[in-house]
Scaffold this motif. Structure first.
Motif, PDB file in Angstrom:
ATOM      1  N   ILE A 106     138.376 -34.883  19.459  1.00  0.00           N
ATOM      2  CA  ILE A 106     136.963 -35.050  19.555  1.00  0.00           C
ATOM      3  C   ILE A 106     136.522 -36.161  20.800  1.00  0.00           C
ATOM      4  N   LYS A 107     137.574 -37.142  20.964  1.00  0.00           N
ATOM      5  CA  LYS A 107     137.542 -38.064  21.824  1.00  0.00           C
ATOM      6  C   LYS A 107     137.637 -37.574  23.416  1.00  0.00           C
ATOM      7  N   GLU A 108     138.634 -36.564  23.211  1.00  0.00           N
ATOM      8  CA  GLU A 108     139.166 -36.142  24.614  1.00  0.00           C
ATOM      9  C   GLU A 108     137.905 -35.200  24.828  1.00  0.00           C
ATOM     10  N   ALA A 109     137.291 -34.237  24.166  1.00  0.00           N
ATOM     11  CA  ALA A 109     136.200 -33.568  24.509  1.00  0.00           C
ATOM     12  C   ALA A 109     134.946 -34.569  24.883  1.00  0.00           C
ATOM     13  N   ASN A 110     134.670 -35.467  24.279  1.00  0.00           N
ATOM     14  CA  ASN A 110     133.397 -36.519  24.555  1.00  0.00           C
ATOM     15  C   ASN A 110     133.873 -37.237  25.813  1.00  0.00           C
ATOM     16  N   ASP A 111     135.075 -37.752  26.153  1.00  0.00           N
ATOM     17  CA  ASP A 111     135.423 -38.203  27.272  1.00  0.00           C
ATOM     18  C   ASP A 111     135.011 -37.501  28.656  1.00  0.00           C
ATOM     19  N   TYR A 112     135.646 -36.022  28.344  1.00  0.00           N
ATOM     20  CA  TYR A 112     135.361 -35.304  29.469  1.00  0.00           C
ATOM     21  C   TYR A 112     133.870 -34.892  29.462  1.00  0.00           C
ATOM     22  N   ALA A 113     132.943 -34.963  28.430  1.00  0.00           N
ATOM     23  CA  ALA A 113     131.521 -34.857  28.694  1.00  0.00           C
ATOM     24  C   ALA A 113     131.027 -35.848  29.304  1.00  0.00           C
ATOM     25  N   ALA A 114     131.524 -37.222  29.078  1.00  0.00           N
ATOM     26  CA  ALA A 114     130.871 -38.381  29.672  1.00  0.00           C
ATOM     27  C   ALA A 114     131.078 -38.471  31.312  1.00  0.00           C
ATOM     28  N   GLU A 115     132.456 -37.961  31.646  1.00  0.00           N
ATOM     29  CA  GLU A 115     132.642 -37.685  32.936  1.00  0.00           C
ATOM     30  C   GLU A 115     131.968 -36.956  33.554  1.00  0.00           C
ATOM     31  N   LYS A 116     131.633 -35.900  33.064  1.00  0.00           N
ATOM     32  CA  LYS A 116     130.882 -34.724  33.930  1.00  0.00           C
ATOM     33  C   LYS A 116     129.512 -34.719  33.712  1.00  0.00           C
ATOM     34  N   GLY A 117     128.729 -35.545  32.622  1.00  0.00           N
ATOM     35  CA  GLY A 117     127.582 -35.615  32.687  1.00  0.00           C
ATOM     36  C   GLY A 117     126.917 -34.607  31.745  1.00  0.00           C
ATOM     37  N   LEU A 118     127.816 -34.142  30.838  1.00  0.00           N
ATOM     38  CA  LEU A 118     127.498 -32.891  29.811  1.00  0.00           C
ATOM     39  C   LEU A 118     127.063 -33.455  28.511  1.00  0.00           C
ATOM     40  N   THR A 119     126.869 -32.575  27.637  1.00  0.00           N
ATOM     41  CA  THR A 119     126.510 -33.114  26.248  1.00  0.00           C
ATOM     42  C   THR A 119     127.779 -32.936  25.529  1.00  0.00           C
ATOM     43  N   GLY A 120     128.188 -33.969  24.694  1.00  0.00           N
ATOM     44  CA  GLY A 120     129.288 -33.972  24.059  1.00  0.00           C
ATOM     45  C   GLY A 120     129.248 -33.457  22.379  1.00  0.00           C
ATOM     46  N   PHE A 121     130.490 -33.726  21.709  1.00  0.00           N
ATOM     47  CA  PHE A 121     130.132 -33.625  20.304  1.00  0.00           C
ATOM     48  C   PHE A 121     129.530 -34.476  19.843  1.00  0.00           C
ATOM     49  N   THR A 122     128.617 -34.266  18.797  1.00  0.00           N
ATOM     50  CA  THR A 122     127.615 -35.429  18.118  1.00  0.00           C
ATOM     51  C   THR A 122     128.088 -35.363  16.755  1.00  0.00           C
TER      52      THR A 122
END
Length: 312
Positions: free
Chosen positions: A154-170
């Motif tokens: 989950i952290k890997e996914a949300n780190d990617y989302a933050a870097e790319k300006g995307l919506t992450g897992f909530t």
């Protein structure tokens, strides 16, 4: 009824989430009556999945909402990309297929909470985020999350989302219960261990617990000598869990409640946002869950129940 907020969703989410893995067309009246009773106590969040009941779970829920005209009152959590006989299905084609099918079955154009039912560690987490963001941007899905993913993924996914300006897992939906599993109930399932709970607390990341009451372990029907439920024996029978049961009974007796209500309260009193998926199929079971959700436990009581402390 208490509620939590989930980023990406305007509605509040009730902390008791209604399970639908027994929703079949041939028992529709029972499912509808259960839903009516659940809504009457303030519940609004309903858990389903593409694979539940061969698809009938979503179909029955869709029929119910259409007949009652109450889609806007309900928060739908449904899941997709579960593996099949050929292996993992965490890919763009499978996710598109499952979301499209779920929308049709549910007779809606919007899924409030959408989760991937299983993980495939061979697929980069960022790739999954890219796929799911298509449905967030189109307005098909509100909040995105995952079931049976580790906190590291989950952290890997949300780190990617933050870097790319995307919506992450909530939100995340692993198993969390007072009884600790000896092994996964089903292959590929994840249970929240101490490290996972510490991460959820640090991030204040919502957790929706399936098998929150350990599939009946705390009902009083089971003892070390009663071994007629092979799955329960395999997953939950251990000296530590029998001690947890005894402590739940003791605290329950002091509070004038049952051990299974204490077990539910354990999940709902964690130091981070939690919801408990419940399988109540009768008025009595629903009443028990409603009462259990109102029990307040201290951090010291949580630790004592979980055997990490001998004082409370």
């Amino acid at each position: 009824m208490e509620y939590i907020s989930v980023k990406g969703l305007d509605k509040k989410v009730s902390r008791l989430m209604k399970g639908t893995d027994y929703f079949f067309h041939n028992s529709y009246d029972k499912a509808a009556a259960n839903m009516d009773a659940y809504l009457a106590i303030g519940g609004n969040s309903v858990d389903s999945a593409h694979i539940y009941c061969g698809g009938e779970s979503e179909e029955v829920l869709g029929r119910y909402m259409k007949e009652r005209g109450n889609r806007d009152q309900i928060v739908i959590l449904t899941k997709g990309a579960h593996h099949d006989q050929n292996g993992p299905r965490v890919n763009k084609e499978a996710i598109r297929h499952d979301i499209t099918t779920s929308l049709k079955r549910l007779q809606t154009d919007f899924i409030d909470l959408y989760a991937l039912h299983r993980d495939d560690p061979n697929v980069p987490a960022g790739e999954v985020i890219e796929i799911l963001n298509e449905y967030v941007k189109s307005g098909t899905v509100g909040a995105i999350g995952c079931s049976n993913w580790t906190w590291q993924r989950i952290k890997e996914a949300n780190d990617y989302a933050a870097e790319k300006g995307l919506t992450g897992f909530t939100f995340s939906s692993p198993n969390l219960s007072l009884a600790k599993p000896n092994e996964p109930f089903w292959k590929g399932c994840v249970s929240a261990d101490a490290e996972t709970c510490a991460w959820h607390e640090a991030e204040q990341f919502p957790l929706f617990s399936w098998s929150s009451q350990a599939r009946g372990f705390f009902t009083g029907r089971f003892t070390p000598e009663v071994r007629d439920n092979a799955d329960l024996v395999r997953v939950f029978y251990s000296d530590a869990n029998w001690e947890r049961l005894e402590r739940a009974k003791q605290l329950g007796a002091e509070r004038g409640v049952t051990a299974i209500q204490i077990a539910l309260a354990y999940v709902l009193n964690q130091p981070f946002p939690t919801c408990a998926l419940i399988g109540a199929q009768s008025a009595e079971e629903l009443r028990s869950c409603d009462e259990g959700s109102r029990i307040q436990l201290s951090r010291a009581e949580l630790d004592w129940l979980d055997l990490t402390s001998d004082e409370r």
